[in-house]
Write a protein that holds these residues in place. Structure first.
Motif, short mmCIF file in Angstrom:
data_model
loop_
_atom_site.label_atom_id
_atom_site.label_comp_id
_atom_site.label_asym_id
_atom_site.label_seq_id
_atom_site.Cartn_x
_atom_site.Cartn_y
_atom_site.Cartn_z
N VAL A 50 -2.74 38.20 -7.67
CA VAL A 50 -2.67 38.77 -9.03
C VAL A 50 -3.28 40.17 -9.05
N VAL A 51 -4.44 40.35 -8.42
CA VAL A 51 -5.07 41.67 -8.43
C VAL A 51 -4.18 42.71 -7.74
N ILE A 52 -3.70 42.36 -6.53
CA ILE A 52 -2.88 43.32 -5.79
C ILE A 52 -1.54 43.53 -6.50
N GLY A 53 -0.93 42.42 -6.95
CA GLY A 53 0.37 42.52 -7.61
C GLY A 53 0.31 43.34 -8.89
N LEU A 54 -0.74 43.13 -9.66
CA LEU A 54 -0.89 43.88 -10.92
C LEU A 54 -1.14 45.36 -10.63
N ALA A 55 -2.02 45.64 -9.66
CA ALA A 55 -2.30 47.04 -9.31
C ALA A 55 -1.01 47.74 -8.87
N LEU A 56 -0.23 47.06 -8.05
CA LEU A 56 1.01 47.68 -7.58
C LEU A 56 2.00 47.86 -8.71
N ALA A 57 2.06 46.89 -9.63
CA ALA A 57 2.99 47.00 -10.75
C ALA A 57 2.61 48.20 -11.61
N VAL A 58 1.32 48.40 -11.88
CA VAL A 58 0.89 49.53 -12.69
C VAL A 58 1.22 50.84 -11.98
N ARG B 280 8.93 49.39 -4.01
CA ARG B 280 9.04 48.07 -4.63
C ARG B 280 9.77 47.10 -3.71
N ALA B 281 10.91 47.54 -3.17
CA ALA B 281 11.71 46.65 -2.33
C ALA B 281 10.90 46.23 -1.10
N ALA B 282 10.16 47.17 -0.51
CA ALA B 282 9.37 46.84 0.68
C ALA B 282 8.32 45.80 0.34
N GLN C 237 3.31 36.38 -1.61
CA GLN C 237 3.30 36.13 -3.05
C GLN C 237 3.20 37.41 -3.88
N VAL C 238 2.57 38.44 -3.34
CA VAL C 238 2.30 39.66 -4.11
C VAL C 238 3.56 40.23 -4.76
N GLY C 239 4.66 40.22 -4.00
CA GLY C 239 5.90 40.79 -4.54
C GLY C 239 6.34 40.09 -5.82
N TYR C 240 6.19 38.75 -5.82
CA TYR C 240 6.61 37.98 -6.99
C TYR C 240 5.76 38.33 -8.21
#
Lengths: 284, 287
Positions: free
Chosen positions: A77-85, A98-100, A161-164
């Motif tokens: 969640v932390v990594i995924g959210l940071a990347l999304a922002v 994003r694709a990578a 999981q991070v990508g999801y």
């Protein structure tokens, strides 16, 4: 209502009832028995559950599952959210980044497990990189060391999981009203303040979905552990699901395995219900 | 009038979506680190075994060879497993989406008593931890005489996935405009014709998203395969991969090649149907 519509509904319903609801109920009754699959099952009441309480491997698995929920959920969640922002903007290269990042999630958990087995092997990329960086002291047999094996598997699962999580947050961020952030910026709020006070509150429903999905997924996690360690070394990486599988299918303790399955179900049910409540709200 | 009010807004918008040079400086190494595991495994898979023995697993490849892939596909049994996976995936995806679309159509366009409860019950079935189904499912397939057959794996996949697909398709079909259905009814079309000629074509976007998602899920499954199959010849690719790992313990090029082969089909689905795949991930989880 035309008869054919009943057929439309009942055929799928019967298929699901037969392959899902009926077996689920059977697991409950099996969990009160001792059975090796041959002959008749011997009823033992709560015996299996009492045995579980004093079973050290079960306790390890339970503790590992808690570590798993926190680590798997927290890190992705932390990594995924940071990347999304970071990646929530138009621009060159954004699509590629994003694709990578979400590419790993199309691989099966078994494939992910094998990928990381190669990486963790004694002269694999992980040890090689540590050595190249002058951190040779940290090198070890990642999957054969009971102290670190669980975390080594966890890293592989988070990587996938991070990508999801990122996809879910990117969708959530699309729904965030930019004028609120602009107004806050005008009032002098800095980036961090705008993120915590303006953006995060608007992501509440996404957070709820991610929380429920993460806990349910954590309790189901099986493939990646099985592919990487099968619960070893010395039972140190067992999760409830792998221990259940080992008891039920490798050792053919069908009653005992069912009891572990019932425990998994009991832990998941609250989160399943919260997911359903959320879904029904969206439906209305 | 407009210039003074617009100017600050524009400046702040730039401040929010600011394009600092640090962005790429941060993202490029991070992304490279992220794809490193995939590149490394691919590199290992393309090296001859003798080279790995001589120069170590992490050495840069100097010679390329298909040796690992050939061994994995033939003696490793990955070739047959790939065929099994293809059969199971195609049949299970088509069958489960077909059945789910029937149920979703019935639940979304007709006044069925208790339809919300039925729908949520179906979704709940998909959310159950599979562990609670495994032992009885194995016993049921044995009792039916289909244990250790691809058919068993297909029907189990269909049963377990139905609830989620029905739920997603129901949400989509419910949103279709009523006028279309009324017009069709006035023209004398019955429920079957309406389903085939109106609902299915209109539902194509959500069916495409679910197809991309379900294909990945079913192709990637391991636990159901391990529950209802025993003979290696029947294994789909994930189960065969674990066998391969046991049989070729230190032949990393073969293990890596097997993993790459198993990764390729879903990666291809992902690159071709990227949009549908991502929207598939979002359905049911987010609106």
């Amino acid at each position: 209502m035309p008869l054919i519509v009943w057929v439309f509904l009942l055929v799928p319903l019967v298929v699901e009832a037969f392959w899902v609801f009926w077996p689920a109920m059977n697991s409950f009754s099996l969990s009160f028995t001792r059975w090796n699959g041959i002959g008749a099952a011997e009823p033992v009441g709560l015996g299996n559950y009492q045995d579980l309480m004093s079973d050290p491997t079960f306790q390890t698995a339970l503790r590992n599952n808690v570590i798993w929920v926190i680590g798997f959920g927290g890190l992705s969640v932390v990594i995924g959210l940071a990347l999304a922002v970071l990646l929530n903007r138009p621009g060159r290269g954004i699509g590629l980044y994003r694709a990578a990042i979400y590419l790993p999630m199309v691989f099966s958990l078994a494939v992910t497990g094998l990928f990381w087995r190669v990486l963790y092997s004694p002269d694999g990329l992980v040890n090689f990189s540590l050595d190249s960086l002058g951190l040779g002291a940290l090198e070890r047999q990642w999957l054969a060391d009971p102290d670190v094996a669980l975390y080594a598997v966890l890293v592989a699962a988070v990587w996938r999981q991070v990508g999801y999580i990122m996809v879910l947050y990117l969708a959530g961020l699309k729904g965030v009203d930019p004028s609120l952030e602009e107004a806050a910026a005008m009032d002098g709020a800095n980036r961090w303040q705008r993120f915590t006070r303006i953006v995060m509150p608007q992501l509440r429903s996404v957070n709820g979905v991610i929380f429920a999905v993460t806990v349910i997924d954590s309790l189901r996690t099986f493939d990646i552990v099985w592919a990487m360690t099968r619960g070893g070394p010395y039972n140190s990486t067992h999760l409830l699901s792998t221990y259940m599988f080992e008891q039920g299918f490798t050792l053919v303790n069908l009653g005992y395995g069912s009891a572990i399955a019932v425990v998994i179900f009991a832990l998941a049910i609250v989160f399943i219900i919260s997911y359903l409540v959320r879904s029904i709200r969206q439906e209305d | 009038m407009s210039a003074p009010t617009l100017a600050p807004t524009r400046r702040h918008r730039r401040a929010i979506g600011e394009r600092s040079p640090w962005f790429h400086v941060l993202m490029v190494p991070f992304t490279l680190l992220w794809v490193a595991p995939m590149v490394f495994v691919l590199a290992v898979s393309l090296r001859p075994f003798s080279d790995i023995v001589a120069r170590g697993l992490s050495a840069l490849p100097t010679t390329l060879s298909w040796e690992g892939f050939e061994t994995a596909l033939t003696t490793g049994g990955i070739g047959g497993a790939l065929r099994n996976s293809a059969i199971v995936t195609v049949v299970a995806v088509v069958l489960s989406l077909f059945l789910a679309s029937l149920a979703a159509y019935a639940l979304s366009r007709f006044r069925i008593p208790g339809r919300t409860v039925i729908l949520l019950l179906m979704l709940a079935g998909n959310l159950l931890p599979p562990q609670i189904l495994l032992i009885p499912v194995a016993k049921i397939t044995e009792a039916l005489g289909i244990y250790d057959s691809l058919f068993a794996l297909i029907i189990v996949q269909v049963g377990f996935g139905l609830g989620f697909y029905t739920f997603v398709l129901h949400g989509f079909m419910r949103a279709l405009p009523n006028e279309v259905f009324e017009a069709a009814r006035i023209d004398g079309a019955g429920p079957v014709r309406i389903y085939a000629l109106i609902v299915l074509p209109l539902a194509r976007p959500s069916l495409a998203a679910l197809t991309a998602l379900a294909t990945t899920w079913i192709f990637n499954d391991l636990i159901w395969a391990m529950t209802v199959l025993r003979t290696e010849d029947n294994f789909p690719i994930t189960a065969a991969l674990l066998n391969l790992q046991g049989g070729f313990v230190s032949q990393w090029n073969v293990v890596a090649a097997g993993a790459v082969i198993a990764a390729i089909p879903t990666a291809v689905v992902f690159f071709i149907f990227q949009k549908q795949f991502v929207s598939g991930l979002l359905v049911g989880a987010n609106k």
